[in-house]
Motif scaffolding. Structure first.
Motif, PDB file in Angstrom:
ATOM      1  N   SER A 169      36.996  27.837  48.157  1.00  0.00           N
ATOM      2  CA  SER A 169      37.324  29.248  48.323  1.00  0.00           C
ATOM      3  C   SER A 169      36.374  30.130  47.528  1.00  0.00           C
ATOM      4  O   SER A 169      35.834  29.711  46.502  1.00  0.00           O
ATOM      5  CB  SER A 169      38.756  29.520  47.849  1.00  0.00           C
ATOM      6  OG  SER A 169      39.700  28.796  48.602  1.00  0.00           O
ATOM      7  N   TYR A 223      37.964  43.753  49.588  1.00  0.00           N
ATOM      8  CA  TYR A 223      37.857  42.356  49.184  1.00  0.00           C
ATOM      9  C   TYR A 223      37.869  41.457  50.418  1.00  0.00           C
ATOM     10  O   TYR A 223      38.450  41.811  51.445  1.00  0.00           O
ATOM     11  CB  TYR A 223      39.026  41.966  48.286  1.00  0.00           C
ATOM     12  CG  TYR A 223      39.210  42.860  47.083  1.00  0.00           C
ATOM     13  CD1 TYR A 223      40.092  43.933  47.132  1.00  0.00           C
ATOM     14  CD2 TYR A 223      38.513  42.636  45.906  1.00  0.00           C
ATOM     15  CE1 TYR A 223      40.275  44.759  46.037  1.00  0.00           C
ATOM     16  CE2 TYR A 223      38.687  43.457  44.804  1.00  0.00           C
ATOM     17  CZ  TYR A 223      39.567  44.514  44.874  1.00  0.00           C
ATOM     18  OH  TYR A 223      39.734  45.335  43.787  1.00  0.00           O
ATOM     19  N   ARG A 238      35.948  34.634  46.685  1.00  0.00           N
ATOM     20  CA  ARG A 238      36.449  35.993  46.894  1.00  0.00           C
ATOM     21  C   ARG A 238      35.302  36.966  46.703  1.00  0.00           C
ATOM     22  O   ARG A 238      34.705  37.037  45.630  1.00  0.00           O
ATOM     23  CB  ARG A 238      37.572  36.322  45.917  1.00  0.00           C
ATOM     24  CG  ARG A 238      38.273  37.641  46.204  1.00  0.00           C
ATOM     25  CD  ARG A 238      39.171  38.026  45.059  1.00  0.00           C
ATOM     26  NE  ARG A 238      40.080  39.114  45.406  1.00  0.00           N
ATOM     27  CZ  ARG A 238      40.528  40.008  44.524  1.00  0.00           C
ATOM     28  NH1 ARG A 238      40.155  39.947  43.271  1.00  0.00           N
ATOM     29  NH2 ARG A 238      41.366  40.949  44.909  1.00  0.00           N
ATOM     30  N   GLN A 248      38.904  37.492  50.833  1.00  0.00           N
ATOM     31  CA  GLN A 248      39.302  36.181  50.327  1.00  0.00           C
ATOM     32  C   GLN A 248      38.970  35.150  51.389  1.00  0.00           C
ATOM     33  O   GLN A 248      39.464  35.238  52.516  1.00  0.00           O
ATOM     34  CB  GLN A 248      40.797  36.155  50.009  1.00  0.00           C
ATOM     35  CG  GLN A 248      41.301  34.817  49.534  1.00  0.00           C
ATOM     36  CD  GLN A 248      40.737  34.423  48.177  1.00  0.00           C
ATOM     37  OE1 GLN A 248      40.656  35.248  47.265  1.00  0.00           O
ATOM     38  NE2 GLN A 248      40.334  33.161  48.038  1.00  0.00           N
TER      39      GLN A 248
END
Length: 117
Positions: free
Chosen positions: A17, A79, A19, A81
């Motif tokens: 992951s 943002y 961000r 994610q």
């Protein structure tokens, strides 16, 4: 004029992951749509996800269920994610914004995302 500054890119393994953040400054009083686009080597720039001032979102099919776009209007920041990243997500990611009543489209400088083992 609107200045967009991205951060958060990097190298991540498949399944990982990241961000991304994009902070807007300058003439931000009438920000409308903000979003993320990406461009992989040898490919055209494509829309990844966008979000309106009111929070309506849209995603390219290839990231649905894995990426989430949000924004903080108080901070003029958007943002992205990104979960369950795949090698095909590797690209330079660009932040984009426009303003009500302004025909200009503003772009950030881009941040590299590399998904590789």
């Amino acid at each position: 004029q609107v200045l967009l500054v991205e951060s958060g890119g990097g190298l991540v393994q498949p399944g990982g992951s990241l961000r991304l953040s994009c902070a807007a400054s300058g003439s931000i009083s009438r920000l409308n749509v903000m979003g993320w686009y990406r461009q992989a080597p040898g490919k055209e720039r494509e829309k990844v996800a966008v979000i309106t001032n009111g929070g309506i979102t849209d995603y390219v099919d290839s990231v649905k269920g894995r990426f989430t776009i949000t924004r903080d209007n108080n901070k003029a920041t958007v943002y992205l994610q990104m979960n369950s990243l795949k090698p095909e997500d590797t690209a330079v990611y660009y932040c984009e914004a426009d303003r009500f009543g302004d025909v200009s489209v503003y772009w950030g400088q881009g941040t590299q995302v590399t998904v590789s083992s």
